[in-house]
Motif scaffolding. Structure first.
Motif: not given
Lengths: 111, 113
Positions: A80-103
């Motif tokens: 039950l504690r796993d109830t949450a919003v789960y985000y799949c994210i792409v990490m742009i390695y050659n742009q400082g490692g920024k994360l681009i979140f999905g919905q």
């Protein structure tokens, strides 16, 4: 533009495996896939990440297809504690490692 | 992993005013990131802050509206300027840890009235 697409919501029975899919068909060779989750608008919590190989840790497993266009996060025994919003994210390695979140996928674990 | 202290945790502000959000990290980090999370939405990257250089802003975000300071390797601020109700959001800072994970602050919940 969104780098990942996820189903908006999923249900899972307590004790069963939760399999959360993610499409990232435009991912580049040096972009990593990360998964985070967020509970009640707290700061996102790290789950797992990978580049092209499958990964496993104490929380979850990450299965990445051979063409890297999609992946699946597996919570092996959802609670039950796993109830949450789960985000799949792409990490742009050659742009400082920024994360681009999905919905995100809102996972509801039910008794 | 790094520990982040983000302040304030929440605030209610009048339109037209500015709010500065602080992010303090317990270890030295090269890159710091600022995100916005509008109600019911995902996180959107505002900018990347590298110590000693100007922040890099994402499309749709400008320095005049969201000025960022990064005076050293453990601290950064984000200012939300000339606020309107549309700026009501949660603002979060994040850092990249040595193990390739990212740690997020607990967020600042901003309401503009």
């Amino acid at each position: 533009d969104a780098k990942t697409t996820q189903p908006p919501s999923m249900d899972c029975a307590e004790g069963r495996a939760a399999n959360l899919p993610c499409n990232h068909s435009t991912i580049s060779g040096n972009e990593y896939v990360y998964w985070y989750r967020q509970i009640h608008s707290q700061g996102p919590q790290y789950i797992i990440h990978g580049l092209k190989n499958n990964e496993t840790n104490e929380m979850a497993s990450l299965i990445i297809t051979e063409d890297r266009k999609s992946s699946t996060l597996i919570l092996p025994h959802a609670t039950l504690r796993d109830t949450a919003v789960y985000y799949c994210i792409v990490m742009i390695y050659n742009q400082g490692g920024k994360l681009i979140f999905g919905q995100g996928t809102e996972l509801s674990v039910k008794p | 992993s790094a520990v982040i202290s983000q302040k304030p945790s929440r605030d209610i502000c009048q339109r037209g005013t500015s709010l500065t959000i602080q992010c303090q990290v317990d270890s030295q980090v090269t890159m710091m990131f600022w995100y916005r999370q509008q109600p019911g939405q995902s996180l959107t990257l505002i900018a990347t802050a590298n110590q000693g250089s100007e922040a890099t802003y994402e499309s749709g975000f400008v320095i005049d509206k969201f000025p960022i300071s990064r005076p050293n390797l453990t601290f950064s601020t984000l200012t939300v300027s000339n606020m309107s109700p549309e700026d009501s959001s949660i603002y979060l800072c994040s850092v990249r840890d040595r193990g390739d994970g990212y740690t997020f602050g607990s967020g600042t919940r901003l309401t503009v009235v």
